[in-house]
Design a protein around this motif. Structure first.
Motif, PDB file in Angstrom:
ATOM      1  N   CYS A 123       0.616  -1.246   0.145  1.00  0.00           N
ATOM      2  CA  CYS A 123      -0.345  -0.037   0.373  1.00  0.00           C
ATOM      3  C   CYS A 123       0.662   1.391  -0.225  1.00  0.00           C
ATOM      4  O   CYS A 123       2.049   1.277   1.193  1.00  0.00           O
ATOM      5  CB  CYS A 123      -0.878  -0.333   1.132  1.00  0.00           C
ATOM      6  SG  CYS A 123      -2.083   1.844   1.241  1.00  0.00           S
ATOM      7  N   CYS A 134       0.036   3.196   3.417  1.00  0.00           N
ATOM      8  CA  CYS A 134       0.482   2.243   5.255  1.00  0.00           C
ATOM      9  C   CYS A 134       1.409   2.294   5.120  1.00  0.00           C
ATOM     10  O   CYS A 134       2.367   0.998   6.349  1.00  0.00           O
ATOM     11  CB  CYS A 134      -1.070   1.820   5.707  1.00  0.00           C
ATOM     12  SG  CYS A 134      -1.252   0.299   5.353  1.00  0.00           S
ATOM     13  N   ARG A 143      -0.156  -6.459   1.413  1.00  0.00           N
ATOM     14  CA  ARG A 143      -1.704  -7.105   1.686  1.00  0.00           C
ATOM     15  C   ARG A 143      -1.325  -8.192   0.838  1.00  0.00           C
ATOM     16  O   ARG A 143      -0.403  -8.266   0.291  1.00  0.00           O
ATOM     17  CB  ARG A 143      -2.022  -5.957   1.306  1.00  0.00           C
ATOM     18  CG  ARG A 143      -2.310  -4.798   1.604  1.00  0.00           C
ATOM     19  CD  ARG A 143      -2.931  -4.836   3.432  1.00  0.00           C
ATOM     20  NE  ARG A 143      -3.242  -3.523   4.249  1.00  0.00           N
ATOM     21  CZ  ARG A 143      -4.022  -3.215   5.283  1.00  0.00           C
ATOM     22  NH1 ARG A 143      -4.301  -4.887   5.939  1.00  0.00           N
ATOM     23  NH2 ARG A 143      -3.431  -2.380   5.968  1.00  0.00           N
ATOM     24  N   CYS A 158      -4.346   0.161  -0.609  1.00  0.00           N
ATOM     25  CA  CYS A 158      -5.549  -0.991   0.559  1.00  0.00           C
ATOM     26  C   CYS A 158      -6.463  -0.850   0.481  1.00  0.00           C
ATOM     27  O   CYS A 158      -6.810   0.817   0.930  1.00  0.00           O
ATOM     28  CB  CYS A 158      -4.760  -1.959   1.482  1.00  0.00           C
ATOM     29  SG  CYS A 158      -4.732  -0.221   3.267  1.00  0.00           S
ATOM     30  N   CYS A 169      -7.297   1.847   3.605  1.00  0.00           N
ATOM     31  CA  CYS A 169      -7.022   2.854   3.320  1.00  0.00           C
ATOM     32  C   CYS A 169      -7.965   3.721   2.494  1.00  0.00           C
ATOM     33  O   CYS A 169      -8.314   4.699   3.305  1.00  0.00           O
ATOM     34  CB  CYS A 169      -5.579   3.400   3.063  1.00  0.00           C
ATOM     35  SG  CYS A 169      -4.285   2.491   3.949  1.00  0.00           S
TER      36      CYS A 169
HETATM   37 ZN   LIG Z   1      -3.165   0.307   3.456  1.00  0.00          ZN
END
Ligand SMILES: [Zn+2]
Length: 147
Positions: A109, A112, A116, A127, A130
């Protein structure tokens, strides 16, 4: 029942110095019924794969054709010159490593920076948690919907 008989045509072909019997041209390529293709000279992609080879950018030189077992469906398979085929690409540890890095980058991501277990959709660039967090804090759209 439609006629399945195709005219026999003598053509100059890529795998021979002399004329060869074909069933004419299809999409600009000599058409061969299954029993006519010289197995030691021509191969389909899957047959090349079984020989540890790949077309390697070469175009097919003929089309193999046949009918399904029920006879109601015709199939075509591109044939390649075995002599021009290249060895199948071999994955080295280095290639696996760079492939893994590329796949990891697709799962990371941008917001963040967590990796994932799914590929981050390029349209979002982040992601799903988020994306959801971004939507929840966007009060203007929320109040717009509520109004
Ligand atoms: Zn994220």
């Amino acid at each position: 029942m439609g006629s399945k008989v195709r005219a026999v045509v003598k053509l100059h072909v890529a795998w021979s110095d002399s004329w060869e019997f074909t069933h004419g041209l299809h999409d600009g390529l000599p058409l061969l019924p299954t029993k006519w293709a010289p197995r030691h000279l021509l191969a389909t992609k899957n047959q090349l794969k079984a020989l540890g080879k790949r077309p390697g950018g070469h175009d097919p030189v003929a089309l193999l054709y046949g009918y399904s077992k029920r006879g109601n469906c015709q199939w075509f398979a591109p044939l390649y010159l075995i002599s021009k085929a290249k060895p199948k690409l071999v994955m080295t540890p280095r290639k696996w490593h760079s492939l893994n890095l590329a796949n990891l980058a697709r799962r990371e991501c941008k917001r963040c920076h967590r990796a994932r277990d799914y590929v981050i959709p390029p349209t979002f660039g982040m992601c799903f948690p988020c994306v959801e967090a971004g939507e929840n804090t966007d009060t203007t759209t929320l109040s717009g919907v509520a109004a």
